[in-house]
Design an enzyme around this catalytic site. Structure first.
Site, PDB file in Angstrom:
ATOM      1  N   ARG A   1       0.759  -0.986   0.081  1.00  0.00           N
ATOM      2  CA  ARG A   1       0.026   0.013  -0.187  1.00  0.00           C
ATOM      3  C   ARG A   1       0.786   1.266  -0.008  1.00  0.00           C
ATOM      4  NH1 ARG A   1      -4.633   1.101   4.454  1.00  0.00           N
ATOM      5  NH2 ARG A   1      -2.842   0.715   5.757  1.00  0.00           N
TER       6      ARG A   1
ATOM      7  N   THR B   1      -1.072   7.396  -1.047  1.00  0.00           N
ATOM      8  CA  THR B   1      -2.307   7.278  -1.627  1.00  0.00           C
ATOM      9  C   THR B   1      -3.484   6.479  -1.149  1.00  0.00           C
ATOM     10  OG1 THR B   1      -1.547   5.852  -3.132  1.00  0.00           O
ATOM     11  CG2 THR B   1      -1.253   8.177  -3.919  1.00  0.00           C
TER      12      THR B   1
ATOM     13  N   ASP C   1      -1.163  -3.120  12.576  1.00  0.00           N
ATOM     14  CA  ASP C   1      -0.905  -3.453  11.362  1.00  0.00           C
ATOM     15  C   ASP C   1      -0.542  -5.156  11.415  1.00  0.00           C
ATOM     16  OD1 ASP C   1       1.232  -2.650   8.806  1.00  0.00           O
ATOM     17  OD2 ASP C   1       1.135  -4.762   9.212  1.00  0.00           O
TER      18      ASP C   1
ATOM     19  N   ASP D   1       2.896  -6.604  10.584  1.00  0.00           N
ATOM     20  CA  ASP D   1       3.805  -6.443  11.701  1.00  0.00           C
ATOM     21  C   ASP D   1       3.561  -7.256  12.947  1.00  0.00           C
ATOM     22  OD1 ASP D   1       5.099  -4.444  10.293  1.00  0.00           O
ATOM     23  OD2 ASP D   1       4.297  -2.705  11.116  1.00  0.00           O
TER      24      ASP D   1
HETATM   25  N1  URA Z   1      -3.808  -3.106   7.321  1.00  0.00           N
HETATM   26  C1  URA Z   1      -3.543  -3.590   8.491  1.00  0.00           C
HETATM   27  O1  URA Z   1      -2.731  -4.528   8.771  1.00  0.00           O
HETATM   28  N2  URA Z   1      -4.527  -2.956   9.558  1.00  0.00           N
HETATM   29  C2  URA Z   1      -5.329  -2.101   9.129  1.00  0.00           C
HETATM   30  O2  URA Z   1      -5.785  -1.815  10.130  1.00  0.00           O
HETATM   31  C3  URA Z   1      -5.392  -1.785   8.040  1.00  0.00           C
HETATM   32  C4  URA Z   1      -4.890  -2.420   6.944  1.00  0.00           C
END
Ligand code: URA
Length: 227
Positions: A122, A126, A218, A221
């Site tokens: 991502r 953007t 995330d 992560d």
């Molecule tokens: N990707 C993630 O890992 N967490 C989110 O909250 C949104 C996208």
């Protein structure tokens, strides 16, 4: 039996709205309990990994509920009886990298599945997906395809991945996400209304960085212990 009912994270029923939109929220106490472990910021990566793999099995059970099956005869040690054989190959397609955790879990109950990969990252400015890799099974047009991504946030990545799968011939695609949110669902069903979504929860909103709130942070992560 896993009861599937559209229920939001607070337990409020949104059955009719969600069902109309081809969305299934899996309602099961084990799913709810595992989701709570995954949400907690104190959960260590080791526990996070185990819970993401386990909860993905429940979501995959729901996704496969209506898969075509045929009848076969099985001989038990005592007698013959009717058995069941799945009719189609299975393809698990995790979106890299957090989807890998879901594929890992689901392979425990679908060891015959082929596993494809779609690499999208991502662009943080953007929030749009940038495709950098895909490698997919050759029998996609025959297969039941589970597209795997723990977080349906903006929906742009999922939509891009569905487009990649369609271009490769996939006909039967279901998107399996741990946590979804309204903007992502709207985006998915605007671009690909025919794709069913199976999820454990629908959270209310996205923050200005595109993270689901309350979400779990995330997912990649937390799964891989990076930050
Ligand atoms: N990707 C993630 O890992 N967490 C989110 O909250 C949104 C996208």
């Amino acid at each position: 039996m896993i009861r599937s009912l559209a229920v939001d994270v607070a337990g409020e029923k949104i059955t009719h709205k969600a069902a109309r939109r081809n969305v299934t929220v899996v309602q099961h106490p084990l799913v709810a309990a595992k989701l709570s472990v995954l949400r907690a910021k104190t959960t260590a990566p080791e526990e996070f990994r185990r819970n993401l793999q386990e909860i993905s099995i429940f979501l995959a059970c729901e996704a496969s509920r209506h898969w075509e099956s045929g009848t076969i005869e099985v001989q038990t040690p005592l007698a013959n009886c009717a058995g069941t054989l799945l009719q189609r190959p299975i393809a698990l397609v995790p979106i890299l990298r957090a989807g890998l955790g879901m594929a890992e879990g689901i392979q425990c109950i679908m060891p015959q599945a082929n596993v494809g990969h779609i690499g999208l990252y991502r662009d943080e400015a953007t929030l749009r997906p940038v495709s950098y890799y895909h490698r997919l099974p050759s029998n996609l047009s025959e297969a039941e395809v589970l597209l795997l991504d723990p977080m349906l946030a903006t929906g742009f990545s999922a939509c891009q991945a569905v487009t990649v799968l369609r271009a490769a011939g996939a006909q039967r695609i279901q998107l399996v996400c741990l946590i979804s949110c309204e903007p992502g669902i709207k985006q998915l069903h605007h671009a690909h209304p025919e794709v069913p979504l199976i999820t454990a929860a629908i959270d209310p909103e996205l923050d200005n960085r595109g993270y689901i709130v309350p979400g779990l942070g995330d997912a990649g992560d937390r799964y891989f212990g990076t930050d």
